[in-house]
Design a protein around this motif. Structure first.
Motif, PDB file in Angstrom:
ATOM      1  N   GLU A   1     -55.420  14.414 -20.171  1.00  0.00           N
ATOM      2  CA  GLU A   1     -55.954  13.058 -20.320  1.00  0.00           C
ATOM      3  C   GLU A   1     -56.074  12.363 -18.977  1.00  0.00           C
ATOM      4  O   GLU A   1     -57.054  11.681 -18.705  1.00  0.00           O
ATOM      5  N   SER A   2     -55.068  12.539 -18.136  1.00  0.00           N
ATOM      6  CA  SER A   2     -55.132  11.877 -16.828  1.00  0.00           C
ATOM      7  C   SER A   2     -56.203  12.510 -15.949  1.00  0.00           C
ATOM      8  O   SER A   2     -56.642  11.924 -14.976  1.00  0.00           O
ATOM      9  N   ALA A   3     -56.637  13.713 -16.322  1.00  0.00           N
ATOM     10  CA  ALA A   3     -57.720  14.362 -15.581  1.00  0.00           C
ATOM     11  C   ALA A   3     -59.077  13.961 -16.155  1.00  0.00           C
ATOM     12  O   ALA A   3     -60.109  14.445 -15.729  1.00  0.00           O
ATOM     13  N   GLY A   4     -59.049  13.079 -17.174  1.00  0.00           N
ATOM     14  CA  GLY A   4     -60.295  12.560 -17.731  1.00  0.00           C
ATOM     15  C   GLY A   4     -60.855  13.360 -18.889  1.00  0.00           C
ATOM     16  O   GLY A   4     -61.989  13.145 -19.297  1.00  0.00           O
ATOM     17  N   LEU A   5     -60.062  14.302 -19.431  1.00  0.00           N
ATOM     18  CA  LEU A   5     -60.533  15.099 -20.564  1.00  0.00           C
ATOM     19  C   LEU A   5     -60.073  14.454 -21.863  1.00  0.00           C
ATOM     20  O   LEU A   5     -58.913  14.090 -22.013  1.00  0.00           O
ATOM     21  N   LYS A   6     -61.023  14.336 -22.796  1.00  0.00           N
ATOM     22  CA  LYS A   6     -60.697  13.682 -24.062  1.00  0.00           C
ATOM     23  C   LYS A   6     -60.206  14.705 -25.082  1.00  0.00           C
ATOM     24  O   LYS A   6     -60.940  15.614 -25.434  1.00  0.00           O
ATOM     25  N   PRO A   7     -58.956  14.578 -25.547  1.00  0.00           N
ATOM     26  CA  PRO A   7     -58.430  15.560 -26.503  1.00  0.00           C
ATOM     27  C   PRO A   7     -58.988  15.365 -27.906  1.00  0.00           C
ATOM     28  O   PRO A   7     -59.161  14.227 -28.360  1.00  0.00           O
TER      29      PRO A   7
ATOM     30  N   ASP B   1     -57.354  16.402 -30.497  1.00  0.00           N
ATOM     31  CA  ASP B   1     -56.159  16.031 -31.247  1.00  0.00           C
ATOM     32  C   ASP B   1     -55.265  15.190 -30.339  1.00  0.00           C
ATOM     33  O   ASP B   1     -54.624  15.701 -29.427  1.00  0.00           O
ATOM     34  N   GLU B   2     -55.241  13.889 -30.571  1.00  0.00           N
ATOM     35  CA  GLU B   2     -54.504  12.993 -29.679  1.00  0.00           C
ATOM     36  C   GLU B   2     -52.994  13.061 -29.843  1.00  0.00           C
ATOM     37  O   GLU B   2     -52.263  12.438 -29.106  1.00  0.00           O
ATOM     38  N   LYS B   3     -52.544  13.799 -30.841  1.00  0.00           N
ATOM     39  CA  LYS B   3     -51.099  13.907 -31.044  1.00  0.00           C
ATOM     40  C   LYS B   3     -50.536  15.233 -30.550  1.00  0.00           C
ATOM     41  O   LYS B   3     -49.336  15.453 -30.568  1.00  0.00           O
ATOM     42  N   ALA B   4     -51.437  16.116 -30.139  1.00  0.00           N
ATOM     43  CA  ALA B   4     -50.987  17.427 -29.664  1.00  0.00           C
ATOM     44  C   ALA B   4     -50.163  17.284 -28.392  1.00  0.00           C
ATOM     45  O   ALA B   4     -50.407  16.406 -27.577  1.00  0.00           O
ATOM     46  N   ARG B   5     -49.170  18.136 -28.256  1.00  0.00           N
ATOM     47  CA  ARG B   5     -48.353  18.087 -27.040  1.00  0.00           C
ATOM     48  C   ARG B   5     -49.018  18.877 -25.926  1.00  0.00           C
ATOM     49  O   ARG B   5     -48.909  18.545 -24.758  1.00  0.00           O
TER      50      ARG B   5
ATOM     51  N   GLU C   1     -62.974  21.742 -14.641  1.00  0.00           N
ATOM     52  CA  GLU C   1     -63.010  20.280 -14.517  1.00  0.00           C
ATOM     53  C   GLU C   1     -61.617  19.721 -14.276  1.00  0.00           C
ATOM     54  O   GLU C   1     -61.424  18.811 -13.477  1.00  0.00           O
ATOM     55  N   PHE C   2     -60.669  20.272 -15.017  1.00  0.00           N
ATOM     56  CA  PHE C   2     -59.281  19.824 -14.884  1.00  0.00           C
ATOM     57  C   PHE C   2     -58.788  20.030 -13.458  1.00  0.00           C
ATOM     58  O   PHE C   2     -58.217  19.140 -12.852  1.00  0.00           O
ATOM     59  N   LYS C   3     -59.066  21.203 -12.929  1.00  0.00           N
ATOM     60  CA  LYS C   3     -58.609  21.516 -11.577  1.00  0.00           C
ATOM     61  C   LYS C   3     -59.296  20.640 -10.543  1.00  0.00           C
ATOM     62  O   LYS C   3     -58.693  20.203  -9.587  1.00  0.00           O
ATOM     63  N   LYS C   4     -60.579  20.405 -10.774  1.00  0.00           N
ATOM     64  CA  LYS C   4     -61.335  19.566  -9.853  1.00  0.00           C
ATOM     65  C   LYS C   4     -60.763  18.153  -9.863  1.00  0.00           C
ATOM     66  O   LYS C   4     -60.592  17.532  -8.823  1.00  0.00           O
ATOM     67  N   ALA C   5     -60.463  17.650 -11.049  1.00  0.00           N
ATOM     68  CA  ALA C   5     -59.945  16.290 -11.198  1.00  0.00           C
ATOM     69  C   ALA C   5     -58.584  16.150 -10.534  1.00  0.00           C
ATOM     70  O   ALA C   5     -58.331  15.165  -9.846  1.00  0.00           O
ATOM     71  N   THR C   6     -57.722  17.130 -10.726  1.00  0.00           N
ATOM     72  CA  THR C   6     -56.388  17.014 -10.138  1.00  0.00           C
ATOM     73  C   THR C   6     -56.461  17.165  -8.622  1.00  0.00           C
ATOM     74  O   THR C   6     -55.706  16.544  -7.902  1.00  0.00           O
TER      75      THR C   6
ATOM     76  N   ALA D   1     -50.249  20.486 -20.544  1.00  0.00           N
ATOM     77  CA  ALA D   1     -49.716  19.340 -21.273  1.00  0.00           C
ATOM     78  C   ALA D   1     -50.878  18.386 -21.549  1.00  0.00           C
ATOM     79  O   ALA D   1     -51.734  18.186 -20.690  1.00  0.00           O
ATOM     80  N   ARG D   2     -50.916  17.834 -22.771  1.00  0.00           N
ATOM     81  CA  ARG D   2     -52.020  16.943 -23.127  1.00  0.00           C
ATOM     82  C   ARG D   2     -52.143  15.777 -22.159  1.00  0.00           C
ATOM     83  O   ARG D   2     -53.240  15.397 -21.761  1.00  0.00           O
ATOM     84  N   GLU D   3     -51.019  15.196 -21.779  1.00  0.00           N
ATOM     85  CA  GLU D   3     -51.049  14.044 -20.873  1.00  0.00           C
ATOM     86  C   GLU D   3     -51.736  14.379 -19.559  1.00  0.00           C
ATOM     87  O   GLU D   3     -52.470  13.571 -19.011  1.00  0.00           O
ATOM     88  N   ALA D   4     -51.476  15.561 -19.066  1.00  0.00           N
ATOM     89  CA  ALA D   4     -52.094  15.977 -17.807  1.00  0.00           C
ATOM     90  C   ALA D   4     -53.608  16.065 -17.967  1.00  0.00           C
ATOM     91  O   ALA D   4     -54.364  15.662 -17.090  1.00  0.00           O
TER      92      ALA D   4
END
Ligand code: ZN
Length: 64
Positions: free
Chosen positions: A25-31, A33-37, A48-53, A20-23
């Protein structure tokens, strides 16, 4: 066949997973496409995502 690319802005690596895009973003990744779900992530950004979470959970466990 369309190939999925990493959804992080400026990254063009092939995607290995999507979240999910929100997840992301909260992990610090810049999308890109800011409207993508959902956002596809490449191997590196998936890491990086896994490390952040994981870090987030650790901090919660410390009661901060
Ligand atoms: Zn990437």
């Amino acid at each position: 066949m369309a190939e999925d690319k990493c959804g992080v802005a400026g990254c063009e690596q092939p995607a290995v997973r999507s979240y999910a895009r929100e997840a992301c973003e909260s992990a610090g990744l810049k999308p890109a496409d800011e409207k993508a779900r959902r956002m596809h992530l490449c191997k590196e950004h998936n890491k990086e995502f896994k490390k952040a979470t994981r870090t987030e959970r650790k901090l919660e466990g410390l009661g901060r």
